[in-house]
Write an enzyme that holds these catalytic residues in place. Structure first.
Site, PDB file in Angstrom:
ATOM      1  N   GLY A  33       2.935 -32.049 -55.693  1.00  0.00           N
ATOM      2  CA  GLY A  33       2.595 -32.843 -55.255  1.00  0.00           C
ATOM      3  C   GLY A  33       1.093 -32.990 -55.225  1.00  0.00           C
ATOM      4  O   GLY A  33       0.120 -32.000 -54.880  1.00  0.00           O
ATOM      5  N   ASN A  65      -4.055 -44.998 -48.849  1.00  0.00           N
ATOM      6  CA  ASN A  65      -3.888 -43.758 -49.400  1.00  0.00           C
ATOM      7  C   ASN A  65      -5.582 -43.414 -48.982  1.00  0.00           C
ATOM      8  O   ASN A  65      -5.877 -42.648 -49.087  1.00  0.00           O
ATOM      9  CB  ASN A  65      -4.052 -43.410 -50.194  1.00  0.00           C
ATOM     10  CG  ASN A  65      -1.829 -43.114 -50.831  1.00  0.00           C
ATOM     11  OD1 ASN A  65      -1.591 -43.441 -49.726  1.00  0.00           O
ATOM     12  ND2 ASN A  65      -1.334 -43.272 -51.444  1.00  0.00           N
ATOM     13  N   ILE A 143       9.688 -34.262 -60.066  1.00  0.00           N
ATOM     14  CA  ILE A 143       9.951 -32.270 -60.217  1.00  0.00           C
ATOM     15  C   ILE A 143      11.085 -32.201 -60.252  1.00  0.00           C
ATOM     16  O   ILE A 143      12.148 -30.479 -60.978  1.00  0.00           O
ATOM     17  CB  ILE A 143       9.594 -31.085 -58.653  1.00  0.00           C
ATOM     18  CG1 ILE A 143       9.753 -30.517 -59.177  1.00  0.00           C
ATOM     19  CG2 ILE A 143      10.392 -32.147 -57.743  1.00  0.00           C
ATOM     20  CD1 ILE A 143       8.606 -29.712 -59.498  1.00  0.00           C
ATOM     21  N   ASP A 164       5.863 -35.027 -49.972  1.00  0.00           N
ATOM     22  CA  ASP A 164       5.771 -35.558 -48.831  1.00  0.00           C
ATOM     23  C   ASP A 164       7.605 -35.898 -48.845  1.00  0.00           C
ATOM     24  O   ASP A 164       7.637 -37.438 -47.696  1.00  0.00           O
ATOM     25  CB  ASP A 164       5.470 -37.141 -48.912  1.00  0.00           C
ATOM     26  CG  ASP A 164       5.718 -37.876 -49.471  1.00  0.00           C
ATOM     27  OD1 ASP A 164       7.100 -37.249 -50.419  1.00  0.00           O
ATOM     28  OD2 ASP A 164       5.165 -39.365 -50.194  1.00  0.00           O
ATOM     29  N   CYS A 205      14.878 -18.906 -46.320  1.00  0.00           N
ATOM     30  CA  CYS A 205      13.865 -20.084 -47.203  1.00  0.00           C
ATOM     31  C   CYS A 205      13.701 -21.642 -46.270  1.00  0.00           C
ATOM     32  O   CYS A 205      13.926 -22.090 -45.132  1.00  0.00           O
ATOM     33  CB  CYS A 205      15.764 -20.184 -48.523  1.00  0.00           C
ATOM     34  SG  CYS A 205      16.558 -20.838 -47.738  1.00  0.00           S
ATOM     35  N   CYS A 208      16.976 -22.573 -44.669  1.00  0.00           N
ATOM     36  CA  CYS A 208      17.370 -21.604 -43.503  1.00  0.00           C
ATOM     37  C   CYS A 208      17.852 -22.857 -42.505  1.00  0.00           C
ATOM     38  O   CYS A 208      18.899 -22.304 -41.705  1.00  0.00           O
ATOM     39  CB  CYS A 208      16.670 -20.017 -42.960  1.00  0.00           C
ATOM     40  SG  CYS A 208      17.181 -19.109 -44.381  1.00  0.00           S
ATOM     41  N   CYS A 220      28.172 -51.826 -37.855  1.00  0.00           N
ATOM     42  CA  CYS A 220      29.354 -53.403 -36.896  1.00  0.00           C
ATOM     43  C   CYS A 220      27.883 -52.889 -36.415  1.00  0.00           C
ATOM     44  O   CYS A 220      27.487 -54.736 -36.092  1.00  0.00           O
ATOM     45  CB  CYS A 220      30.244 -52.637 -36.442  1.00  0.00           C
ATOM     46  SG  CYS A 220      31.321 -52.432 -37.596  1.00  0.00           S
TER      47      CYS A 220
END
Lengths: 655, 358
Positions: A33, A65, A143, A164, A205, A208, A220
């Site tokens: 990233g 950005n 990736i 992100d 991790c 987890c 609906c």
């Protein structure tokens, strides 16, 4: 002779010590990233003396950005058209594919502007200037590409995520577990940020703790009975995709005659009145809005009348819906439309609410422009993007028209954009701090001092005691984790007579479980889903799409209690899926996925409250998170910052 | 002398151009249009390296660069960089605005162009003004003054002038893995947004006020009665380090005196700790600079936008513990009557019973 490098080196040696300095120089880093945090991170890494860096990123530079990605400047927007055109086709293809398989990606400025420069190309150029010894390899790529396989990850000593989106984060987490490489995760949302350290078998991790899911709304409510502006905005975005995106009738926005509320009331209210939509309109009700639009050449003037007059008329005929609700009022196009302009001062033009007439004008103008763009785009269709002005105008106009029909307060384009784009404002200072925190933790990882590593939260107000940057000790791995536990077991509750292989593969395996290239083998050895082979041609794919995907699970002789082994060779994942037959699921929820044994897991200690909320901020780097995931979310868990603090926390509670 | 303030665009007109509205879209969503107007009108003085014999020092004040960078990206009206030093080779390793072509040129003026490139809408200026030259006439041009590499003695002098002129004052420094900054916003009125119960959007705004102690008072702060575990070790360490830098004496020889004067519980700061800090004090680690600079930049934006709870009043970053903490140091004039526990800054706030419904 490069004396600059030498004097700087002498300084770094003095502070870091010779041992750590050598490790920094030799360390091979992967940065995933290159957005808000990624830019800051690359600059920091270069100045901190790191020399071997690879960076992977896919996104493009946008004007919004610029406020926080300092490596890019105004001239980079719209620059280098020839260069960009060369790779634009593959880029566009990927994004469209990603949007289909993962709705979360559609939020990420997915429509490719062919004339935007890819971020990482510029980023690596700029960063190299700071540190001439730096060898930086930039990949403009996804990736998830098979190129970034286990062997690729094993080439690195440390992986730094500056992503992100949740999907890519989960994927990198698995790759790091498979390659047994430490991962430093990061995220920011407005003033909030977070950095955490993950190493297989040592700490939690990334997965987890379950991450909160993006909020969704019942179909609906969206199609028939909106009761808040957000429902109208979601409807308008569906409308955009349905009209201008890839043809897909599942996202139709027309009134839904299968509303369970209609059925229910039909049963209870005996036979006094017909509750189904009038039969005269059934033919039109069954025709998708897209087909109708194509029949009418996407004429925006006809479309606006159909959507906000005739369709509403149909809704009104479903009178059971309106017994306890104020019925909607169709727009009366035969009368002059209200055109009271909002002229209040001290507002941006975008902050002024459009009049009814303005909404109709904007709808027809943007509708006509989008129609022309659709014709040019062909079968790929358009992808909604909050920063695409015509797409944003269309959604804002449609949402506001619908809001007026349903007696909801209209909102300005500025506010609609916030909700439609799930914008959590990003600010450069938070990203700068997060990128600094990543380096601070990276030093400890390189020294092998995992016990000294911390999960650090950046908060807006003092969170626990006097901390603005709050350290938390790393948690041990969750024994029930689906990802880092050995061969986890899952239960899938669904109606096996209805659930198709397509839903299982696309929604359960790829979407929910975030697998990249899943394969499924039944207990009798039959493989019902294979990862696409490089040699696979179009025909093989078509066979999967047309012959296998539409089949129900029952047709593969999968029954209640059947088991299958799911593997993903890229991510190194192996898990067992047990199917359980159930017919009691809601319309919008075709399946329920449970962790086997998760129920018996110890509930979190009350003082720590809901740990999952504290990770909410990790979903977001820039624009892509559900609103409200941030402020104050960290505070509860922050009590357990360290043992001392935990004691303090209890004490202050007692007081 | 007050230089005429140049602006690249119409001043005072309370409207943003379309370009500004697009570029600042995310900030406006964050702190509102009013605040963006205020930020746009602000004049900031950033003072870099000066005061100590650091000719051969290797790392320029990187915290300053981070901060300046973040402020420019936020869209302030004028940013004045002042630094009397010229660029030497050593700067190039740490200062990413400088290149080989800038050797021998004034550090501030050499940095201006790159800083300006970050945001053409901001008026960036440079001068070689030294800390000693910062007098009332010069400082009076600015709304915010921020010293990023000053001795405490100079900082106290300039804080005094800023208090008289009601200029918001910040000073901070990075020492290897550690860093701090101090904030004096005198009597600061601000708006606190209270999130809705579901945590989504701010529904209410509350006006609040805080009175800040002077730097002089902060440096006399006593830690008497503060338990060892709660005692901020960075504060006595900072005083020791600055005294060592100013005097050239070894920090461990200064430490006992500081500990006694400020009533620091024993063993809160060890000689090893101050020695380790002292060893790398000239080298500004990029991680520390990013963290302290990010926090300082954010704080200056808060100050000029009058939005959000300010840091009250000193921020410390301690990399050993990955901890960024806030301490209230010193006493305000109104505090002196009651000797309340100074470690509970929240109570020092003066809430104004004025709730604006949005």
């Amino acid at each position: 002779m490069d004396t600059t490098g030498q004097t700087r080196a002498a300084c770094l040696v003095q502070v870091l010590g010779a041992d750590l300095y050598t490790k920094v120089q030799e360390c091979k880093l992967l940065v995933v990233g290159a957005g808000g945090i990624g830019c800051e991170l690359l600059k920091n890494l270069a100045l901190a003396g790191f020399q071997h860096i690879e960076v992977i990123d896919l996104d493009t530079i946008e004007v919004t950005n610029l406020n926080r990605q300092f490596l890019f400047q105004k001239q980079h927007v719209g620059q280098s058209k020839a260069k960009v055109q060369a790779f634009a086709p593959s880029c566009a293809m990927w994004d469209v594919a990603a949007c289909q398989s993962a709705p979360s990606f559609s939020l990420r400025a997915a429509s490719i502007d062919f004339f935007r420069v890819h971020e990482h190309q510029v980023a690596s150029e700029a960063v190299r200037r700071f540190n001439p010894a730096l060898k930086i390899v930039a990949h403009h790529a996804n990736i998830f590409d098979a190129d970034f396989n286990l062997a690729y990850f094993e080439r690195f000593d440390l992986v730094l995520n500056a992503l992100d989106n949740l999907k890519a984060r989960r994927h990198v987490n698995r790759m790091c577990l498979a390659a047994n490489r430490p991962l430093i995760e990061s995220g920011s949302a407005g003033y909030l940020g977070q950095v955490s350290v993950h190493l297989k078998g040592v700490s939690e991790c990334y997965e987890c703790q379950e991450k909160p899911k993006p909020k969704s709304y019942p179909a609906c409510t969206i199609r028939n009975t909106p009761s808040a502006m957000i429902h109208c905005i979601v409807w308008a975005k569906f409308l955009f995709t349905h009209l201008f995106g890839v043809v897909d009738d599942e996202n139709d926005v027309a009134p839904n005659p299968d509303d369970p509320e209609l059925e229910q009331s039909a049963q209870t209210s005996s036979d006094s009145e017909p509750s189904a939509p009038a039969t005269t309109d059934n033919a039109e009700a069954r025709q998708s809005t897209r087909d109708w639009a194509e029949q009418h050449h996407h004429d925006p003037n006809l479309l606006v009348r159909k959507l906000f007059q005739r369709d509403i008329g149909m809704l009104l005929k479903m009178d059971n819906l309106w017994k306890n609700r104020t019925p909607p009022v169709p727009v009366d196009f035969d009368q002059p439309l209200d055109d009271t302009r909002d002229n209040s001062s001290g507002k941006l033009p975008d902050q002024r609410v459009w009049s009814l007439q303005q909404c109709v004008d904007k709808f027809t103008q943007s509708g006509a422009a989008l129609r022309d763009r659709l014709h040019a785009a062909g079968a790929d269709g358009l992808v909604w993007d909050k920063d695409d002005d015509e797409a944003m105008d269309f959604v804002c106009a449609a949402a506001n028209l619908r809001a007026r029909v349903f007696h909801l307060a209209p909102e300005s384009r500025f506010d609609v954009k916030s909700k439609a784009g799930n914008i959590i404002p990003a600010i450069p200072t938070t990203n700068a701090m997060v990128a600094g925190l990543i380096i601070a933790e990276a030093y400890k990882v390189l020294q092998g001092r995992l016990e000294a590593c911390r999960t650090v939260y950046v908060s807006r107000q003092i969170a626990s005691r006097n901390k603005l940057l709050t350290p938390l000790k790393l948690e041990p791995p969750n024994p029930n984790c689906l990802v880092c536990r050995d061969k986890p077991m899952l239960i899938l509750r669904t109606n096996l007579q209805q659930l198709t292989l397509r839903t299982l593969a696309e929604d359960v395996l790829k979407q929910e479980l975030c697998l990249a290239v899943p394969e499924m083998t039944l207990s009798d050895g039959r493989m019902i889903l294979a990862a696409p082979d490089e040699d696979d041609d179009e025909d093989d794919r078509r066979i999967l799409e047309t012959k296998l995907y539409p089949r129900t699970l029952a047709s593969f002789n999968i029954g209640d209690g059947s088991e299958c082994k799911v593997t993903d060779d890229l991510q190194g994942m192996i898990l067992t899926l047990t199917f359980r037959q159930t017919e009691e699921l809601a319309e919008d929820q075709p399946f329920v996925l449970e962790r086997h044994g998760a129920v018996t897991a110890e509930p979190p200690a009350p003082s720590e409250a809901q740990p999952s909320t504290s990770d909410a901020v990790l979903i977001a780097d820039d624009d892509e998170t559900t609103p409200g995931s941030g402020e104050g979310a960290t505070s509860k868990r922050l009590c357990a910052a360290d043992e001392d603090d935990a004691v303090d926390c209890k004490r202050s509670k007692a007081e | 002398m007050a230089a005429p303030v140049e602006s690249t665009e119409g001043q005072g007109a309370d409207n943003l151009t379309d370009q500004e509205a697009t570029q600042y879209d995310r900030q406006i969503r964050l702190w509102g249009l009013e605040a963006q107007y205020r930020i746009r009108k602000t004049r900031i003085l950033m003072h870099g390296a000066r005061g100590l014999a650091i000719e051969a020092s290797h790392a320029e004040s990187f915290a300053f660069k981070c901060t300046a960078k973040n402020l420019v990206l936020g869209g302030v009206c004028e940013l004045h960089l002042a630094d009397p030093e010229v660029t030497v080779e050593d700067d190039l390793g740490a200062q990413f605005f400088l290149t080989l072509d800038d050797l021998g040129k004034n550090r501030a003026s050499a940095s201006v162009e790159r800083l300006q490139q970050l945001n053409p809408m901001v008026n960036v200026k440079a001068s070689a003004t030294s800390l000693e030259q910062l007098d009332a006439a010069f400082l009076g041009q600015f709304d915010v003054v921020c010293l990023t590499d000053a001795s405490l003695a100079q900082a106290v002098r300039i804080d005094d002038i800023c208090r008289q002129l009601n200029i918001r004052f910040f000073c901070g420094r990075v020492y290897g893995f550690y860093g701090y900054f101090f904030s004096n916003q005198h009597t600061h009125d601000y708006i606190l947004k209270l999130p809705q119960s579901d945590g989504t959007e701010a529904a209410k705004q509350v006006k609040k006020q805080k009175c800040f102690p002077t730097l002089r008072s902060a440096l006399e702060h006593s830690l008497q009665g503060v338990k060892k575990r709660r005692c901020p070790r960075m504060y006595p360490a900072l005083l020791t380090l600055e005294a060592a830098i100013a005097s050239g004496k070894a920090p461990e020889s200064i430490l006992p005196k500081i500990m006694t004067e400020h009533h620091v519980a024993p063993e809160v700061v060890t000689p090893n700790f101050v020695n380790a800090m002292y060893q790398g004090w000239r080298t500004e680690m990029v991680s520390t600079s990013a963290i302290v600079g990010g926090m300082l930049g954010s704080e200056i934006i808060k100050a000029i936008s009058n939005v959000d709870e300010p840091i009250y009043n000193t921020f410390f970053w301690d990399a050993d513990e990955s901890s960024g903490s806030v301490e209230l140091l010193g006493q305000t004039a109104s505090d002196t009557k009651q000797s309340s526990d100074p470690v509970t800054p929240a109570e020092a706030a003066v809430p104004v019973a004025d709730v604006i419904e949005l």
